[in-house]
Motif scaffolding. Structure first.
Motif, short mmCIF file in Angstrom:
data_model
loop_
_atom_site.label_atom_id
_atom_site.label_comp_id
_atom_site.label_asym_id
_atom_site.label_seq_id
_atom_site.Cartn_x
_atom_site.Cartn_y
_atom_site.Cartn_z
N VAL A 1 0.85 -1.20 0.00
CA VAL A 1 0.00 0.00 0.00
C VAL A 1 0.88 1.25 0.00
O VAL A 1 0.71 2.17 -0.81
CB VAL A 1 -0.94 0.01 1.22
N ARG A 2 1.87 1.28 0.90
CA ARG A 2 2.71 2.47 1.01
C ARG A 2 3.48 2.74 -0.29
O ARG A 2 3.50 3.85 -0.80
CB ARG A 2 3.72 2.29 2.16
N LEU A 3 4.08 1.66 -0.82
CA LEU A 3 4.88 1.84 -2.04
C LEU A 3 4.02 2.23 -3.23
O LEU A 3 4.47 2.93 -4.14
CB LEU A 3 5.66 0.55 -2.34
N GLY A 4 2.76 1.78 -3.22
CA GLY A 4 1.84 2.18 -4.29
C GLY A 4 1.76 3.71 -4.36
O GLY A 4 1.71 4.29 -5.44
N TYR A 5 1.76 4.35 -3.18
CA TYR A 5 1.75 5.82 -3.14
C TYR A 5 3.13 6.40 -3.44
O TYR A 5 3.24 7.39 -4.17
CB TYR A 5 1.27 6.31 -1.77
N LEU A 6 4.14 5.78 -2.85
CA LEU A 6 5.49 6.33 -3.04
C LEU A 6 5.92 6.26 -4.51
O LEU A 6 6.75 7.04 -4.95
CB LEU A 6 6.51 5.62 -2.14
N ASP B 1 11.72 12.76 -6.62
CA ASP B 1 12.31 11.76 -7.52
C ASP B 1 13.03 10.61 -6.83
O ASP B 1 12.79 9.44 -7.17
CB ASP B 1 13.28 12.42 -8.52
N PRO B 2 13.96 10.88 -5.89
CA PRO B 2 14.70 9.75 -5.31
C PRO B 2 13.79 8.73 -4.63
O PRO B 2 14.03 7.51 -4.73
CB PRO B 2 15.61 10.42 -4.28
N ILE B 3 12.74 9.17 -3.96
CA ILE B 3 11.81 8.24 -3.31
C ILE B 3 11.02 7.48 -4.38
O ILE B 3 10.86 6.25 -4.30
CB ILE B 3 10.87 8.98 -2.34
N ARG B 4 10.54 8.21 -5.38
CA ARG B 4 9.74 7.55 -6.41
C ARG B 4 10.56 6.46 -7.11
O ARG B 4 10.08 5.35 -7.33
CB ARG B 4 9.24 8.58 -7.44
N GLU B 5 11.80 6.78 -7.44
CA GLU B 5 12.63 5.82 -8.18
C GLU B 5 12.86 4.53 -7.39
O GLU B 5 12.79 3.42 -7.93
CB GLU B 5 13.98 6.46 -8.54
N ILE B 6 13.12 4.66 -6.09
CA ILE B 6 13.33 3.46 -5.27
C ILE B 6 12.03 2.68 -5.13
O ILE B 6 12.01 1.45 -5.24
CB ILE B 6 13.92 3.84 -3.90
N ALA B 7 10.93 3.40 -4.93
CA ALA B 7 9.64 2.72 -4.78
C ALA B 7 9.33 1.90 -6.03
O ALA B 7 8.87 0.75 -5.93
CB ALA B 7 8.54 3.74 -4.50
N VAL B 8 9.59 2.46 -7.18
CA VAL B 8 9.32 1.75 -8.44
C VAL B 8 10.17 0.48 -8.51
O VAL B 8 9.71 -0.58 -8.91
CB VAL B 8 9.62 2.67 -9.66
N LYS B 9 11.39 0.59 -8.03
CA LYS B 9 12.32 -0.55 -8.10
C LYS B 9 11.94 -1.66 -7.11
O LYS B 9 12.01 -2.84 -7.45
CB LYS B 9 13.73 -0.03 -7.81
N ILE B 10 11.56 -1.29 -5.91
CA ILE B 10 11.36 -2.35 -4.91
C ILE B 10 9.92 -2.87 -4.85
O ILE B 10 9.68 -3.93 -4.27
CB ILE B 10 11.85 -1.92 -3.49
N TYR B 11 9.00 -2.16 -5.47
CA TYR B 11 7.61 -2.60 -5.45
C TYR B 11 7.44 -4.06 -5.92
O TYR B 11 6.79 -4.85 -5.24
CB TYR B 11 6.75 -1.64 -6.29
#
Lengths: 259, 316
Positions: free
Chosen positions: A108-113, A119-129
């Motif tokens: 749920v959290r990463l779906g938002y992140l 950018d730095p948070i979004r990029e990691i979230a996309v990678k680890i989701y």
């Protein structure tokens, strides 16, 4: 708290949750109920610890302090992980339920992140989701299989759910500064994550023949279950000190030594 | 000619001729019972060694210094679990189940490598296991990769590939320590002192004390003798260790110009016999840990077996 301080606070909380849970998961390496789970949980542990490292690299870009220094030289009472991840590994049922609750919250959290304007948070979230999706498939599958397979598995899983549920709600204790970040669409509000988490996990528990301590329609604040808050405010269980002492034992053994 | 009509001697001669031609024996092929039993025993022991071998290093996972060491150590111990899984499957092709093999291990009927019955009191031991124990394992396993039984030989190829990374990780860890503070360097040397002889023992009893060697070689179960493997190992690691100022605890260790090999002091094979029989420093501790995991996990295995939904759990 300004935006930069809020970012640091949020990144540390994310990293601490992942690191401490990964540490706990790795306690099963060599001791799991079957070889396949030894392999699976070692994998999950590596992923979680790797995620912690990723969040701490963003933290490093803001503060100049590297991930090892943050994780291996910081005092335990400076950690801001929730209580859920600190608890001893317990039996396999507790480990599975805890990991399921955590993975569901991560999704749920990463779906938002993944939508974060930072950018730095979004990029990691996309990678680890996608990694967290695999974890969730695995732990949810295990909850569903063990929930009502045998009398003993049901009893153990129900006990684990009863034990871990309130602890899991501590995942959604507000992280200091998150309001500043939520206002700018950098991170979601913790209550929003909690609501979506409840909508997801309660039906899974029911489908697995397990009694949920709350109904999914209760929503935020509507539960009678005590939320284990305090972790985000650096008020910890006694277990954290032991984990951090163990974790830092070698790193801190010889001043100035590199390993 | 119908296979059924052949005598045992004819079948044996054909089997040995195939091995002599370098062919691999596959699960459905005819093989002498003794070959089957010998391989089940060997592969089973090998699998058990991987599983028990997770314990001495696994103990250091909570204490690994820094993200990189923590992650690589978990991955390494996880690899050993994967090797165990692969080997149990290879043994299963010969007709014995993993469950049976594990029960035999826990009942003390099956053996595993001596080397995992030694303690790991310091972080340096993690590196030393990678460098020496995995180094010796690779020397042995490169040989097994050429053995006559197809599934075992193929499993070895993959395992050797992964083990070569473990050796590099062990070397990297120790070289960092040797180049670190005096205390770190001393810790590395003391670890070498502890592991040198147990690792030499790991390659088995001396050839003079291996009564079945002839047949095992003829059947391609062993391609080299234990003494050959031990020499190969010493030739490999002695110069490596010395090059980073780590010194095996053997005053007679030296390079012999004439033979082109390193001379070394043989380990105490009586100690090896004792440890294999169950009387090593940590046998009891290792078996207790395995039994505990096995017993505490029983309800999980039972539940998964009867899981009403028969739903496949995706791998993490």
């Amino acid at each position: 708290m300004n935006k930069e301080q809020a970012l640091q606070s949020y990144l540390l909380a994310l990293a601490d949750d992942e690191l401490i849970l990964g540490h706990r998961d790795a306690e099963w390496t060599g001791h799991a109920p079957l070889i396949e789970e030894d392999i699976a949980f070692s994998n999950i542990a590596q992923d979680e610890i790797g995620h912690a490292q990723s969040w701490l690299r963003v933290y490093e870009s803001l503060t100049g302090t590297d991930p090892d220094t943050v994780a291996f030289l910081r005092d335990h009472n400076e950690f801001t992980c929730c209580h859920l991840v600190q608890m001893p590994k317990g039996d396999w049922a507790y480990t599975i339920v805890r990991q399921f609750f955590f993975d569901a919250a991560e999704i749920v959290r990463l779906g938002y992140l993944k939508q974060s304007v930072y950018d730095p948070i979004r990029e990691i979230a996309v990678k680890i989701y996608p990694e967290e999706q695999y974890h969730l498939l695995h732990t949810q599958g295990n909850v569903e299989r063990l929930g009502d397979a045998t009398e003993e598995s049901h009893r153990r899983m129900q006990r684990a759910v009863d034990e871990a549920f309130g602890q899991a709600l501590g995942l959604f204790e507000s992280i200091p500064g998150e309001d500043v970040l939520a206002d700018e669409n950098i991170v979601p509000d913790s209550k929003t994550i909690e609501n979506e988490w409840l909508q997801f996990v309660v039906p899974v528990l029911k489908r697995s023949g397990l009694r949920s301590p709350v109904d999914e329609t209760n929503g935020s604040g509507g539960t009678d279950v005590k939320s284990w808050y305090g972790g985000r405010q650096k008020e910890h269980t006694g277990h954290l000190k032991q984990i951090v002492t163990d974790m830092q034992q070698v790193y801190r053994m010889i001043p100035g030594a590199k390993w | 000619m119908d296979v059924q009509e052949k005598t045992y001697e004819e079948k044996l001669a054909e089997f040995e001729a195939r091995i002599a031609r370098g062919e691999k024996i596959e699960p459905g092929d005819w093989m002498p019972d003794e070959y089957r039993k010998q391989l089940i025993r060997m592969i089973g022991q090998h699998a058990h060694s991987e599983i028990v071998g997770m314990l001495p290093e696994g103990k250091w996972i909570p204490h690994a210094p820094g993200f990189r060491r923590k992650l690589t150590l978990i991955a390494k111990v996880q690899d050993e679990a994967g090797h165990g899984q692969l080997l149990y499957r290879a043994a299963e092709t010969l007709g014995k189940s993993r469950g049976e093999m594990l029960e035999e291990l826990l009942d003390g009927k099956a053996k595993y490598s001596n080397v995992f019955n030694y303690p790991t009191p310091t972080w340096a031991d993690v590196g030393m296991i990678g460098w020496l124990v995995d180094g010796a394992a690779v020397v042995n396993q490169r040989m097994i990769a050429k053995c006559s039984y197809g599934p075992y030989a193929r499993a070895m190829k993959r395992i050797c590939f992964e083990e070569s990374f473990h050796i590099k990780q062990g070397q990297d860890l120790l070289i960092k320590m040797v180049n670190g503070t005096e205390e770190q360097k001393q810790m590395a040397q003391e670890s070498l002192n502890r592991w040198w002889y147990p690792t030499l023992m790991m390659l088995g009893m001396p050839d003079s004390d291996s009564p079945h060697l002839g047949k095992l070689k003829r059947w391609g179960v062993k391609v080299k003798t234990n003494d050959e493997l031990r020499q190969e190992f010493v030739d490999l690691v002695a110069p490596q260790l010395k090059s980073v100022d780590l010194h095996p605890p053997d005053d007679d260790l030296h390079y012999d110009e004439e033979t082109g090999h390193w001379k070394f002091t043989e380990p105490d094979y009586d100690e090896l016999k004792r440890v294999i029989k169950g009387d090593g420093p940590c046998n009891k501790e290792r078996m207790e840990a395995r039994r505990k995991a096995h017993e505490e996990g029983r309800w999980v295995r039972e539940a998964l077996a009867v899981s009403k939904r028969k739903k496949e759990v995706p791998a993490a």
